[in-house]
Design a protein around this motif. Structure first.
Motif, PDB file in Angstrom:
ATOM      1  N   CYS A  92       0.850  -1.187   0.000  1.00 14.19           N
ATOM      2  CA  CYS A  92       0.000   0.000   0.000  1.00 14.19           C
ATOM      3  C   CYS A  92       0.888   1.240   0.000  1.00 14.19           C
ATOM      4  O   CYS A  92       1.053   1.904   1.024  1.00 14.19           O
ATOM      5  CB  CYS A  92      -0.909  -0.035   1.223  1.00 14.19           C
ATOM      6  SG  CYS A  92      -2.141   1.266   1.247  1.00 14.19           S
ATOM      7  N   LYS A  93       1.462   1.542  -1.146  1.00 15.61           N
ATOM      8  CA  LYS A  93       2.325   2.715  -1.285  1.00 15.61           C
ATOM      9  C   LYS A  93       1.454   3.940  -1.515  1.00 15.61           C
ATOM     10  O   LYS A  93       0.563   3.920  -2.359  1.00 15.61           O
ATOM     11  CB  LYS A  93       3.302   2.525  -2.440  1.00 15.61           C
ATOM     12  CG  LYS A  93       4.252   1.363  -2.226  1.00 15.61           C
ATOM     13  CD  LYS A  93       5.121   1.146  -3.434  1.00 15.61           C
ATOM     14  CE  LYS A  93       5.989  -0.082  -3.255  1.00 15.61           C
ATOM     15  NZ  LYS A  93       6.705  -0.419  -4.486  1.00 15.61           N
ATOM     16  N   PRO A  94       1.714   5.021  -0.792  1.00 15.18           N
ATOM     17  CA  PRO A  94       0.829   6.188  -0.883  1.00 15.18           C
ATOM     18  C   PRO A  94       0.834   6.890  -2.244  1.00 15.18           C
ATOM     19  O   PRO A  94      -0.148   7.516  -2.597  1.00 15.18           O
ATOM     20  CB  PRO A  94       1.344   7.128   0.198  1.00 15.18           C
ATOM     21  CG  PRO A  94       2.714   6.664   0.506  1.00 15.18           C
ATOM     22  CD  PRO A  94       2.775   5.205   0.163  1.00 15.18           C
ATOM     23  N   GLU A  95       1.891   6.751  -3.026  1.00 12.53           N
ATOM     24  CA  GLU A  95       1.977   7.499  -4.287  1.00 12.53           C
ATOM     25  C   GLU A  95       1.191   6.877  -5.430  1.00 12.53           C
ATOM     26  O   GLU A  95       1.019   7.485  -6.467  1.00 12.53           O
ATOM     27  CB  GLU A  95       3.438   7.712  -4.710  1.00 12.53           C
ATOM     28  CG  GLU A  95       4.190   6.437  -5.068  1.00 12.53           C
ATOM     29  CD  GLU A  95       4.832   5.732  -3.888  1.00 12.53           C
ATOM     30  OE1 GLU A  95       5.525   4.734  -4.118  1.00 12.53           O
ATOM     31  OE2 GLU A  95       4.640   6.156  -2.742  1.00 12.53           O
ATOM     32  N   THR A  96       0.696   5.643  -5.250  1.00 17.24           N
ATOM     33  CA  THR A  96      -0.077   5.003  -6.314  1.00 17.24           C
ATOM     34  C   THR A  96      -1.371   4.466  -5.753  1.00 17.24           C
ATOM     35  O   THR A  96      -1.455   4.088  -4.596  1.00 17.24           O
ATOM     36  CB  THR A  96       0.715   3.850  -6.955  1.00 17.24           C
ATOM     37  OG1 THR A  96       1.074   2.927  -5.930  1.00 17.24           O
ATOM     38  CG2 THR A  96       1.955   4.348  -7.651  1.00 17.24           C
ATOM     39  N   ASP A  97      -2.397   4.421  -6.584  1.00 14.39           N
ATOM     40  CA  ASP A  97      -3.704   3.976  -6.133  1.00 14.39           C
ATOM     41  C   ASP A  97      -4.092   2.595  -6.625  1.00 14.39           C
ATOM     42  O   ASP A  97      -4.864   1.907  -5.998  1.00 14.39           O
ATOM     43  CB  ASP A  97      -4.782   4.967  -6.607  1.00 14.39           C
ATOM     44  CG  ASP A  97      -4.653   6.315  -5.916  1.00 14.39           C
ATOM     45  OD1 ASP A  97      -4.192   6.346  -4.767  1.00 14.39           O
ATOM     46  OD2 ASP A  97      -4.996   7.324  -6.542  1.00 14.39           O
ATOM     47  N   THR A  98      -3.606   2.187  -7.777  1.00 10.68           N
ATOM     48  CA  THR A  98      -4.079   0.949  -8.388  1.00 10.68           C
ATOM     49  C   THR A  98      -2.902   0.041  -8.742  1.00 10.68           C
ATOM     50  O   THR A  98      -1.773   0.500  -8.861  1.00 10.68           O
ATOM     51  CB  THR A  98      -4.865   1.256  -9.677  1.00 10.68           C
ATOM     52  OG1 THR A  98      -4.019   1.987 -10.558  1.00 10.68           O
ATOM     53  CG2 THR A  98      -6.112   2.057  -9.376  1.00 10.68           C
ATOM     54  N   PRO A  99      -3.195  -1.248  -8.939  1.00 17.83           N
ATOM     55  CA  PRO A  99      -2.131  -2.151  -9.386  1.00 17.83           C
ATOM     56  C   PRO A  99      -1.552  -1.682 -10.714  1.00 17.83           C
ATOM     57  O   PRO A  99      -2.243  -1.099 -11.545  1.00 17.83           O
ATOM     58  CB  PRO A  99      -2.849  -3.488  -9.557  1.00 17.83           C
ATOM     59  CG  PRO A  99      -4.054  -3.393  -8.688  1.00 17.83           C
ATOM     60  CD  PRO A  99      -4.455  -1.938  -8.713  1.00 17.83           C
ATOM     61  N   ASN A 100      -0.294  -1.949 -10.884  1.00 20.87           N
ATOM     62  CA  ASN A 100       0.430  -1.492 -12.073  1.00 20.87           C
ATOM     63  C   ASN A 100       0.594  -2.657 -13.030  1.00 20.87           C
ATOM     64  O   ASN A 100       1.387  -3.547 -12.792  1.00 20.87           O
ATOM     65  CB  ASN A 100       1.791  -0.937 -11.637  1.00 20.87           C
ATOM     66  CG  ASN A 100       2.509  -0.235 -12.750  1.00 20.87           C
ATOM     67  OD1 ASN A 100       2.045  -0.209 -13.880  1.00 20.87           O
ATOM     68  ND2 ASN A 100       3.635   0.332 -12.420  1.00 20.87           N
ATOM     69  N   TRP A 101      -0.142  -2.622 -14.127  1.00 22.22           N
ATOM     70  CA  TRP A 101      -0.048  -3.682 -15.128  1.00 22.22           C
ATOM     71  C   TRP A 101       1.027  -3.313 -16.130  1.00 22.22           C
ATOM     72  O   TRP A 101       0.791  -3.128 -17.300  1.00 22.22           O
ATOM     73  CB  TRP A 101      -1.396  -3.925 -15.797  1.00 22.22           C
ATOM     74  CG  TRP A 101      -2.337  -4.579 -14.858  1.00 22.22           C
ATOM     75  CD1 TRP A 101      -3.230  -3.967 -14.030  1.00 22.22           C
ATOM     76  CD2 TRP A 101      -2.458  -5.961 -14.595  1.00 22.22           C
ATOM     77  NE1 TRP A 101      -3.898  -4.891 -13.278  1.00 22.22           N
ATOM     78  CE2 TRP A 101      -3.452  -6.128 -13.603  1.00 22.22           C
ATOM     79  CE3 TRP A 101      -1.835  -7.098 -15.092  1.00 22.22           C
ATOM     80  CZ2 TRP A 101      -3.819  -7.373 -13.113  1.00 22.22           C
ATOM     81  CZ3 TRP A 101      -2.217  -8.333 -14.600  1.00 22.22           C
ATOM     82  CH2 TRP A 101      -3.184  -8.467 -13.631  1.00 22.22           C
ATOM     83  N   GLN A 102       2.221  -3.175 -15.633  1.00 12.80           N
ATOM     84  CA  GLN A 102       3.405  -2.914 -16.446  1.00 12.80           C
ATOM     85  C   GLN A 102       4.314  -4.123 -16.308  1.00 12.80           C
ATOM     86  O   GLN A 102       4.394  -4.711 -15.236  1.00 12.80           O
ATOM     87  CB  GLN A 102       4.163  -1.678 -15.940  1.00 12.80           C
ATOM     88  CG  GLN A 102       3.351  -0.404 -15.913  1.00 12.80           C
ATOM     89  CD  GLN A 102       3.250   0.204 -17.288  1.00 12.80           C
ATOM     90  OE1 GLN A 102       4.107  -0.013 -18.127  1.00 12.80           O
ATOM     91  NE2 GLN A 102       2.185   0.952 -17.520  1.00 12.80           N
ATOM     92  N   PRO A 103       5.019  -4.487 -17.361  1.00 19.27           N
ATOM     93  CA  PRO A 103       5.928  -5.626 -17.223  1.00 19.27           C
ATOM     94  C   PRO A 103       7.030  -5.331 -16.209  1.00 19.27           C
ATOM     95  O   PRO A 103       7.466  -4.198 -16.066  1.00 19.27           O
ATOM     96  CB  PRO A 103       6.530  -5.788 -18.618  1.00 19.27           C
ATOM     97  CG  PRO A 103       5.824  -4.852 -19.512  1.00 19.27           C
ATOM     98  CD  PRO A 103       5.019  -3.905 -18.679  1.00 19.27           C
ATOM     99  N   ASN A 104       7.436  -6.389 -15.499  1.00 25.26           N
ATOM    100  CA  ASN A 104       8.594  -6.250 -14.620  1.00 25.26           C
ATOM    101  C   ASN A 104       9.814  -5.957 -15.478  1.00 25.26           C
ATOM    102  O   ASN A 104       9.949  -6.463 -16.579  1.00 25.26           O
ATOM    103  CB  ASN A 104       8.826  -7.534 -13.829  1.00 25.26           C
ATOM    104  CG  ASN A 104       7.891  -7.651 -12.661  1.00 25.26           C
ATOM    105  OD1 ASN A 104       7.631  -6.679 -11.973  1.00 25.26           O
ATOM    106  ND2 ASN A 104       7.367  -8.840 -12.443  1.00 25.26           N
TER     107      ASN A 104
END
Length: 178
Positions: A92-104
């Motif tokens: 639960c990082k404060p700077e982002t709200d949603t899961p990141n569907w970006q490749p690792n």
């Protein structure tokens, strides 16, 4: 890479290829001990609760201390078993709200699920080594991205009921745990 080694030296990943495991979300993990040895204790047949060994208690304490080292992690369900642990973590990082569907991407692995679990496993192993306790982890772990509340509730129930299921499996002569 699989063509190069003809699938002989590499175990395929069960991870979601398009998912960034450092993004906000809930993760269900299972981590097994070396050769699934019973390092963490025994399940009490009458109470269906684990009676932890010293290293089992250390594993529980290390799990509870994860947010001390990774303040963006909230802990949810957890269960210590004789040869594995189950847990649910919420990044639960404060700077982002949603899961990141970006490749690792290849690069430093920090502030993600792998670094969190690496720290947990290292803490338990370090204690065992310093106190000359025979202990080891399997090199990998199982993880699952929790996708919705229904799935989370099923996982929580699975984790909570795991000791009772363990007793049933141990009473079964064809059980894998014997």
């Amino acid at each position: 890479m699989d063509d190069l080694y003809q699938n002989n030296y590499r175990v395929p990943s069960a991870r979601l290829v398009e998912y960034d495991y450092g993004s906000n979300g809930m993760y269900f993990v299972t981590i097994c001990t070396r050769k699934k040895e019973f390092f963490f204790g025994d399940v009490d047949v009458e109470t269906a609760r684990i009676k932890p060994t010293l290293i089992g208690q250390v594993a529980m304490d290390c799990w509870l201390s994860i947010p001390d080292f990774f303040p963006f992690v909230l802990l949810d369900a957890f269960q210590l078993m004789p040869n594995h642990v189950h847990g649910v973590l919420w990044i639960c990082k404060p700077e982002t709200d949603t899961p990141n569907w970006q490749p690792n991407r290849f690069g430093p692995q920090r502030q993600n699920l792998a670094s969190i679990l690496r720290g947990f496993k290292a803490g338990v192993k370090k204690y065992a080594t310093m106190h000359k306790i025979d202990f080891g982890w399997q090199p990998r772990y199982y993880d699952r991205v929790v996708r919705n509340n229904n799935e989370l509730n099923r996982i929580r129930a699975y984790i909570e009921n795991n000791p009772a299921k363990w007793i049933d499996e141990c009473n079964n002569p064809e059980s894998l745990y014997m």
